[in-house]
Design an enzyme around this catalytic site. Structure first.
Site, PDB file in Angstrom:
ATOM      1  N   CYS A  88      -6.079   8.911   8.066  1.00 43.84           N
ATOM      2  CA  CYS A  88      -6.282   8.343   9.395  1.00 43.84           C
ATOM      3  C   CYS A  88      -5.882   9.350  10.462  1.00 43.84           C
ATOM      4  O   CYS A  88      -4.830   9.984  10.363  1.00 43.84           O
ATOM      5  CB  CYS A  88      -5.458   7.053   9.544  1.00 43.84           C
ATOM      6  SG  CYS A  88      -6.053   5.689   8.532  1.00 43.84           S
ATOM      7  N   ARG A 130      -4.672  11.191   1.567  1.00 39.66           N
ATOM      8  CA  ARG A 130      -3.632  12.220   1.559  1.00 39.66           C
ATOM      9  C   ARG A 130      -2.724  12.119   0.331  1.00 39.66           C
ATOM     10  O   ARG A 130      -1.812  12.912   0.170  1.00 39.66           O
ATOM     11  CB  ARG A 130      -2.775  12.110   2.827  1.00 39.66           C
ATOM     12  CG  ARG A 130      -3.544  12.484   4.081  1.00 39.66           C
ATOM     13  CD  ARG A 130      -2.717  12.288   5.329  1.00 39.66           C
ATOM     14  NE  ARG A 130      -3.461  12.750   6.497  1.00 39.66           N
ATOM     15  CZ  ARG A 130      -3.384  13.976   7.001  1.00 39.66           C
ATOM     16  NH1 ARG A 130      -2.592  14.861   6.435  1.00 39.66           N
ATOM     17  NH2 ARG A 130      -4.090  14.333   8.047  1.00 39.66           N
ATOM     18  N   VAL A 159       6.823   7.804  16.328  1.00 41.01           N
ATOM     19  CA  VAL A 159       6.596   8.258  14.955  1.00 41.01           C
ATOM     20  C   VAL A 159       5.340   9.123  14.855  1.00 41.01           C
ATOM     21  O   VAL A 159       5.365  10.216  14.297  1.00 41.01           O
ATOM     22  CB  VAL A 159       6.529   7.062  13.989  1.00 41.01           C
ATOM     23  CG1 VAL A 159       6.258   7.535  12.559  1.00 41.01           C
ATOM     24  CG2 VAL A 159       7.833   6.268  14.055  1.00 41.01           C
ATOM     25  N   ASP A 197       3.516   1.043  11.909  1.00 42.06           N
ATOM     26  CA  ASP A 197       2.343   0.304  11.451  1.00 42.06           C
ATOM     27  C   ASP A 197       2.299  -1.124  11.995  1.00 42.06           C
ATOM     28  O   ASP A 197       1.249  -1.775  11.939  1.00 42.06           O
ATOM     29  CB  ASP A 197       2.302   0.264   9.923  1.00 42.06           C
ATOM     30  CG  ASP A 197       1.841   1.584   9.329  1.00 42.06           C
ATOM     31  OD1 ASP A 197       1.640   2.540  10.101  1.00 42.06           O
ATOM     32  OD2 ASP A 197       1.701   1.677   8.100  1.00 42.06           O
ATOM     33  N   LYS A 239       0.828  -1.202   0.000  1.00 39.87           N
ATOM     34  CA  LYS A 239       0.000   0.000   0.000  1.00 39.87           C
ATOM     35  C   LYS A 239       0.866   1.257   0.000  1.00 39.87           C
ATOM     36  O   LYS A 239       0.494   2.287  -0.586  1.00 39.87           O
ATOM     37  CB  LYS A 239      -0.911  -0.003   1.227  1.00 39.87           C
ATOM     38  CG  LYS A 239      -1.589   1.326   1.537  1.00 39.87           C
ATOM     39  CD  LYS A 239      -2.268   1.285   2.882  1.00 39.87           C
ATOM     40  CE  LYS A 239      -2.765   2.667   3.305  1.00 39.87           C
ATOM     41  NZ  LYS A 239      -1.643   3.594   3.625  1.00 39.87           N
ATOM     42  N   ASN A 240       2.017   1.195   0.668  1.00 44.17           N
ATOM     43  CA  ASN A 240       2.880   2.366   0.783  1.00 44.17           C
ATOM     44  C   ASN A 240       3.807   2.559  -0.417  1.00 44.17           C
ATOM     45  O   ASN A 240       4.643   3.461  -0.407  1.00 44.17           O
ATOM     46  CB  ASN A 240       3.700   2.299   2.075  1.00 44.17           C
ATOM     47  CG  ASN A 240       2.848   2.515   3.303  1.00 44.17           C
ATOM     48  OD1 ASN A 240       1.707   2.975   3.206  1.00 44.17           O
ATOM     49  ND2 ASN A 240       3.372   2.172   4.466  1.00 44.17           N
TER      50      ASN A 240
END
Length: 442
Positions: free
Chosen positions: A121, A97, A333, A311, A23-24
């Protein structure tokens, strides 16, 4: 209408699931296609909401996209890139975003970009100041307008020396996507170096970009006049793989995650093993399982790569509720990532959150009134509860807690999980989870 998941817990999750492209990385590689003069092909593309959002935004800007029905590979042709209507951008961006990363490529392609007010989020401020500051250093003009921000560069983007106060993944991506065709040389210090960043650099290098990574978090980009297309297979999603690993441990199950890659998960794998989880690392994936004995308490501190990724923290924290003793998680983070623990406490978890830095070293959130450390005591018996999914990783964490709990839980807002977990209900069903999915009130 919003989806509602009714979960009957207490059943170990066992079986096999597959993870595809990260996803990233995948949405960012799709954005990178705008920089090319030729079509690009992206492979290993997951069917997640973030990919759908970027696909729609690219099409609004004139990019022709086709998908191979057999493989799912995307072909992206930017040759007819154009300006999109503000209202359309806003309608399709939703709470994503990602539109902020369109700025550099759109300025190079059509001379201007517009980004709507951004969502995402709610796990921290995630300010876009880094992004806007980076673009200004490249010579962009940033103009706040009703509903969003207009960005242009009448004289084109110019290379710059940029230093990030924190190795932000998003800001590093912004630099990479803006600098590759900027005039001159860009030097970025304090860069993020996550595997997804390195994979994005690989995509850009395939297109013809000149990018080098130094050992001190410095990235050097020599701007080029034009770029071609790319053919690239996205690296697998290490965050989804780690989530399923925690699900196996929490529910006392046994899950083989096809596609999980040891190289990009070494820090997680070490922590998982110290906690007491069982591992079997194969060429085609990793088996994660509960060994049957007690789990050991841990002190975990999140950090930028190669540290323990933020994450990974939320799903693993659920597993720590089952460890025999007191565990500590120090989040460095995102300053507001423990909001999800309230629902876990209602399920019976013993969790206290603190403003102090409870890790080995003070972090940037110390003395700033943020609840960014958690103390978890276990083991506890979890029981069913009703909850609303707060964010992507926190929501998945709630689900695995509910599947481990005795009794019935009712989860609302689960559509958020589709942002980063491909076919997650199908995967849960294949693992033997007991649940019903229905449509609830909006």
């Amino acid at each position: 209408m919003s989806s509602v998941l009714t979960i009957r817990g207490g059943v170990p999750l066992s079986g096999r699931v597959a993870v595809r492209g990260a996803k990233n990385l995948v949405p960012k590689a799709m954005v990178a296609s705008l920089l090319g003069d030729e079509p690009s092909v992206l492979r290993n593309v997951p069917e997640i909401k973030d990919v759908e959002v970027v696909r729609n935004l690219l099409r609004l800007h004139g990019v022709e996209i086709s998908q191979d029905p057999a493989t799912g590979d995307l072909t992206l042709d930017p040759s007819n890139a154009r300006t999109a209507h503000v209202a359309d951008i806003d309608a399709h961006a939703g709470d994503s975003r990602i539109p902020i990363l369109f700025c550099g490529p759109l300025i190079h392609a059509i001379g201007e970009a517009f980004i709507p007010d951004l969502g995402g989020c709610r796990i921290g401020d995630r300010p876009i100041d880094y992004h806007l500051g980076v673009l200004r250093q490249f010579g962009a003009v940033v103009d706040k307008r009703p509903g969003g921000i207009s960005i242009s560069a009448p004289k084109g983007l110019k290379g710059a020396k940029i230093s990030l106060p924190y190795p932000s993944v998003g800001a590093t991506e912004q630099v990479l996507l803006s600098a590759t065709k900027a005039e001159g040389i860009t030097e970025l210090t304090g860069a993020a170096t996550e595997p997804e960043i390195v994979d994005l650099i690989a995509v850009l290098q395939k297109m013809g970009a000149l990018i080098s990574i130094q050992s001190d978090r410095t990235i050097r980009i020599e701007g080029v006049r034009s770029l071609g297309g790319f053919t690239h297979t996205a690296l697998p999603d290490r965050n989804e793989a780690a989530s399923w690993a925690s699900a196996a441990l929490v529910t006392k199950g046994d899950i083989f995650v096809e596609g999980a890659l040891q190289r990009d998960m070494m820090t997680f794998l070490n922590t998982f093993r110290k906690l007491g989880g069982g591992l079997e690392i194969r060429d085609d994936g990793i088996r994660f399982y509960h060994r049957g004995g007690k789990l050991s308490p841990l002190v975990v501190e999140t950090d930028v790569h190669p540290g323990f990724m933020t994450d990974w923290q939320q799903p693993l924290l659920v597993a720590l509720t089952q460890a025999d003793g007191v565990s500590i998680v120090h989040e460095t983070v995102y300053e507001n990532r423990f909001g999800f623990t309230e629902a876990l406490r209602r399920m019976g978890a013993t969790i206290q959150v603190h403003r102090e830095c409870l890790g080995s070293v003070p972090c940037r959130f110390g003395q700033r009134n943020f609840l960014h450390s958690a103390v978890i005591s276990g083991p506890v018996s979890l029981h069913g509860a009703d909850f609303n999914v707060p964010d992507l990783r926190g929501g998945f964490s709630h689900l695995i807690a509910a599947f481990a709990a005795q009794g019935t839980s009712r989860a609302t807002g689960v559509d958020v999980i589709k942002r980063g977990y491909e076919h997650f209900t199908d995967k849960l069903e294949s693992l033997g989870a007991d649940f019903d999915l229905s449509e609830g009130a909006a």
